[in-house]
Design an enzyme around this catalytic site. Structure first.
Site, PDB file in Angstrom:
ATOM      1  N   ILE A   1       0.802  -1.217   0.000  1.00  0.00           N
ATOM      2  CA  ILE A   1       0.000   0.000   0.000  1.00  0.00           C
ATOM      3  C   ILE A   1       0.836   1.269   0.000  1.00  0.00           C
ATOM      4  O   ILE A   1       0.337   2.342  -0.359  1.00  0.00           O
ATOM      5  CB  ILE A   1      -0.967   0.005   1.216  1.00  0.00           C
ATOM      6  CG1 ILE A   1      -2.070   1.055   1.056  1.00  0.00           C
ATOM      7  CG2 ILE A   1      -0.205   0.210   2.502  1.00  0.00           C
ATOM      8  CD1 ILE A   1      -2.992   0.835  -0.122  1.00  0.00           C
ATOM      9  N   TYR A   2       2.115   1.206   0.363  1.00  0.00           N
ATOM     10  CA  TYR A   2       2.934   2.415   0.409  1.00  0.00           C
ATOM     11  C   TYR A   2       3.084   2.995  -0.995  1.00  0.00           C
ATOM     12  O   TYR A   2       3.733   2.394  -1.857  1.00  0.00           O
ATOM     13  CB  TYR A   2       4.312   2.120   1.001  1.00  0.00           C
ATOM     14  CG  TYR A   2       4.317   1.699   2.447  1.00  0.00           C
ATOM     15  CD1 TYR A   2       3.206   1.868   3.265  1.00  0.00           C
ATOM     16  CD2 TYR A   2       5.448   1.112   3.022  1.00  0.00           C
ATOM     17  CE1 TYR A   2       3.206   1.467   4.594  1.00  0.00           C
ATOM     18  CE2 TYR A   2       5.460   0.723   4.348  1.00  0.00           C
ATOM     19  CZ  TYR A   2       4.336   0.892   5.128  1.00  0.00           C
ATOM     20  OH  TYR A   2       4.355   0.497   6.444  1.00  0.00           O
ATOM     21  N   SER A   3       2.479   4.161  -1.186  1.00  0.00           N
ATOM     22  CA  SER A   3       2.448   4.806  -2.508  1.00  0.00           C
ATOM     23  C   SER A   3       1.935   3.841  -3.568  1.00  0.00           C
ATOM     24  O   SER A   3       2.327   3.894  -4.729  1.00  0.00           O
ATOM     25  CB  SER A   3       3.827   5.350  -2.894  1.00  0.00           C
ATOM     26  OG  SER A   3       4.250   6.342  -1.980  1.00  0.00           O
ATOM     27  N   PHE A   4       1.047   2.937  -3.130  1.00  0.00           N
ATOM     28  CA  PHE A   4       0.374   1.983  -4.026  1.00  0.00           C
ATOM     29  C   PHE A   4       1.365   1.224  -4.903  1.00  0.00           C
ATOM     30  O   PHE A   4       1.241   1.179  -6.129  1.00  0.00           O
ATOM     31  CB  PHE A   4      -0.687   2.698  -4.870  1.00  0.00           C
ATOM     32  CG  PHE A   4      -1.806   3.270  -4.048  1.00  0.00           C
ATOM     33  CD1 PHE A   4      -2.846   2.458  -3.623  1.00  0.00           C
ATOM     34  CD2 PHE A   4      -1.793   4.598  -3.659  1.00  0.00           C
ATOM     35  CE1 PHE A   4      -3.862   2.962  -2.829  1.00  0.00           C
ATOM     36  CE2 PHE A   4      -2.801   5.114  -2.862  1.00  0.00           C
ATOM     37  CZ  PHE A   4      -3.838   4.307  -2.440  1.00  0.00           C
TER      38      PHE A   4
END
Length: 351
Positions: free
Chosen positions: A64-67
């Site tokens: 999910i970090y910066s998708f």
């Protein structure tokens, strides 16, 4: 109480729970690499390389970090460094990667897709530690554990863990693993800092009881323990504050209490002749239930300011002074617990 400089300090290590895997007490968190933070990929890669060269062997990211962008940056950095086999690489699944059904959660369907996506972005054949980012209220934990156990058997992951689970959820998962003869969560990743101490009351003792390693996140309390929040000075502008101003609004009594506690802790660090950053990280590492502290630098300067923190030793008198400022087992702001209890929403209480 002693410390070393970043140039001279060796990174101390310990074992990750009962896995037999040796990890550094500082874990490089990568949430700030990509669109959520440092958007310069080359600069982010340089920061990762500097951490590895300084002796850190533990790297944590999430889909999910910066998708997915953070995973891609980490993958490039490891490929360029040639140190993939030297690194204990951790990532996570659970949060929604698309705004449509079945692109989130702890179902077998999503886990089997999300792991392949993470492997591709990371440019690796295996993930050392695959973590469930949050508990899933809609999926039976047995299904999640069985899917993760199958991934271990397939060689795609080595171990799996949880993140920001509540004590009862930790216990349930451990017992389901035992009763169903499945692999178990070997780690937990909770929030922990001098301002957010709630996990001392039950979660950390529970993790110790089950032999789980712990990777604690936000030891600097989202920047409140950076040393920049002091009474009598203007509030600093921060990257996180620009994206979430309510979290730093001093009209909120809980934030005002954090501000004054951070000031008192800053004064304590001044008395000790150390930086508040080092004091904050050394504090969380001092708890016997903590394996590693996740540091999440956005810039090289931030990384350099944290590299020597694991070498700082705190004596009992210093810990007592910290306890006087923030009581053990308490969160100055309850909202910082990292867990919002969905069972207390009105629609769940008013049947």
């Amino acid at each position: 109480m002693t410390t070393e400089t970043a140039e001279t300090a060796e990174q101390p290590t310990t074992y990750l729970g009962r896995t037999g895997v040796e990890v550094t007490r500082l874990c490089l968190g990568t949430m700030m690499f990509g669109g959520w933070g440092n958007q310069d990929h080359d600069d982010s890669i340089r920061i990762i390389h500097r951490a590895l060269d300084a002796g850190i062997n533990f790297v944590d990211t999430a889909d999910i970090y910066s998708f997915g962008e953070s995973e891609e940056i980490v993958g490039k950095a490891l490929s360029q460094s040639g140190k993939r086999d030297d690194v204990v690489l951790a990532t996570k699944f659970f949060n929604g990667m698309k705004q449509q059904p079945n692109y989130r959660g702890g179902s077998r369907r999503w886990i089997m897709k999300s792991v392949e996506d993470s492997l591709r972005r990371l440019g690796t054949d295996y993930i050392d530690l695959y973590q469930m980012h949050r508990a899933d209220e809609y999926t039976d934990i047995e299904e999640t554990l069985r899917a993760l156990t199958d991934l271990v058997a397939q060689g795609k992951i080595r171990y799996f863990g949880s993140s920001t689970f509540q004590p009862s959820q930790v216990v349930e998962a451990q017992w389901v693993s035992r009763e169903q003869h499945l692999g178990r969560f070997v780690t937990e990743q909770p929030p922990y800092s001098m301002l957010t101490r709630g996990i001392e009351a039950e979660l950390l003792p529970m993790a110790e009881r089950y032999g789980m390693g712990t990777l604690v996140w936000s030891p600097l309390a989202g920047g409140w323990l950076s040393g920049r929040f002091r009474v009598g000075q203007d509030l600093p502008s921060t990257h996180r504050g620009s994206s979430n101003p309510q979290a730093y609004d001093l009209d909120d009594p809980n934030n005002a209490a954090k501000f004054h506690a951070a000031d008192a802790l800053g004064a304590l660090a001044d008395d000790l002749g150390v930086s508040l950053v080092h004091l904050a990280i050394a504090f969380v590492l001092r708890h016997p239930g903590v394996t590693s502290a996740i540091i999440g630098p956005r810039t090289m300067e931030q990384l350099e300011s944290q590299l020597a923190a694991a070498s700082l030793e705190l004596d009992a008198a210093t810990l007592d002074r910290i306890d006087e400022i923030v009581a053990p087992g308490t969160n100055v702001n309850p909202a910082d617990a990292g867990f919002s209890n969905y069972w207390l929403t009105p629609e769940r209480r008013r049947r």
